[in-house]
Design a protein around this motif. Structure first.
Motif, short mmCIF file in Angstrom:
data_model
loop_
_atom_site.label_atom_id
_atom_site.label_comp_id
_atom_site.label_asym_id
_atom_site.label_seq_id
_atom_site.Cartn_x
_atom_site.Cartn_y
_atom_site.Cartn_z
N SER A 1 61.87 14.49 41.57
CA SER A 1 61.72 15.72 40.66
C SER A 1 60.36 16.10 40.10
O SER A 1 59.68 17.27 40.18
N ASN A 2 59.73 15.04 39.73
CA ASN A 2 58.48 15.01 39.26
C ASN A 2 57.43 15.34 40.37
O ASN A 2 56.32 16.13 40.02
N GLU B 1 69.37 18.09 32.91
CA GLU B 1 67.91 18.20 32.70
C GLU B 1 66.93 17.06 32.27
O GLU B 1 65.80 17.11 32.86
N ALA B 2 67.68 16.01 31.45
CA ALA B 2 66.92 15.08 31.14
C ALA B 2 66.48 14.27 32.42
O ALA B 2 65.17 13.53 32.70
N ARG C 1 58.09 19.27 41.21
CA ARG C 1 57.91 20.12 40.12
C ARG C 1 56.61 21.01 40.30
O ARG C 1 55.57 20.46 40.68
N HIS D 1 66.07 15.37 35.46
CA HIS D 1 65.23 15.97 36.32
C HIS D 1 63.82 15.80 35.73
O HIS D 1 62.87 15.75 36.50
N GLN D 2 63.63 15.30 34.50
CA GLN D 2 62.65 15.11 33.84
C GLN D 2 61.92 13.67 34.27
O GLN D 2 60.59 13.19 34.27
N VAL D 3 62.93 12.66 34.46
CA VAL D 3 62.72 11.12 34.74
C VAL D 3 62.39 11.04 36.33
O VAL D 3 61.86 9.97 36.80
#
Length: 136
Positions: free
Chosen positions: A122-123, A113-114, A126, A116-118
């Protein structure tokens, strides 16, 4: 301001894609499922390869900050192409993350999950395409 800019040129799905530095030079072909001969790669495969590589690198960055060894990790990206109901097409993605044995399930989920934020892919995706994260 970008710290790096990739440049590639193509004239379509039945052509070539070439990077400005010449390191990437691939034959493209329309998939058999779309009526082509499938005798080359396609944009979805290129996107999947880029997303898998980017997510794997981001995973190593995130895990390293937590002193977790994921050097044996692997990421497989599945990128689907389907009609969007409006005369066009849309993408969807599934990221299958294989982590080394010994990482607790809750830690594995937190890492993915972390990541996916980095991850830049993914960014970028999203809110634009569905992305499913699967830990294997």
């Amino acid at each position: 301001m970008s710290i790096y800019t990739a440049i590639a040129t193509s004239s379509g799905r039945d052509a070539r894609a070439v990077s400005s530095d010449g390191r990437l030079d691939v034959k493209l072909a329309l998939q058999k499922e779309l009526g082509g001969d499938g005798e080359g790669t396609n944009p979805e495969q290129l996107f999947a390869a880029g997303y898998a590589a980017c997510f794997a690198s981001a995973l190593r960055l995130v895990a390293g900050s937590k002193q977790i060894d994921v050097s044996d990790a692997a990421v497989t990206a599945e990128v689907g192409l389907s009609p969007n109901g409006k005369g066009g097409f849309q993408l969807d993605a599934t990221l299958r993350v294989e982590l080394p044995d010994g990482i607790a399930p809750e830690v594995a989920r937190e890492l993915v999950e972390a990541t996916h934020q980095v991850c830049p892919y993914s960014n970028a995706t999203r809110g634009n395409i569905p992305v499913e994260l699967v830990i294997e």
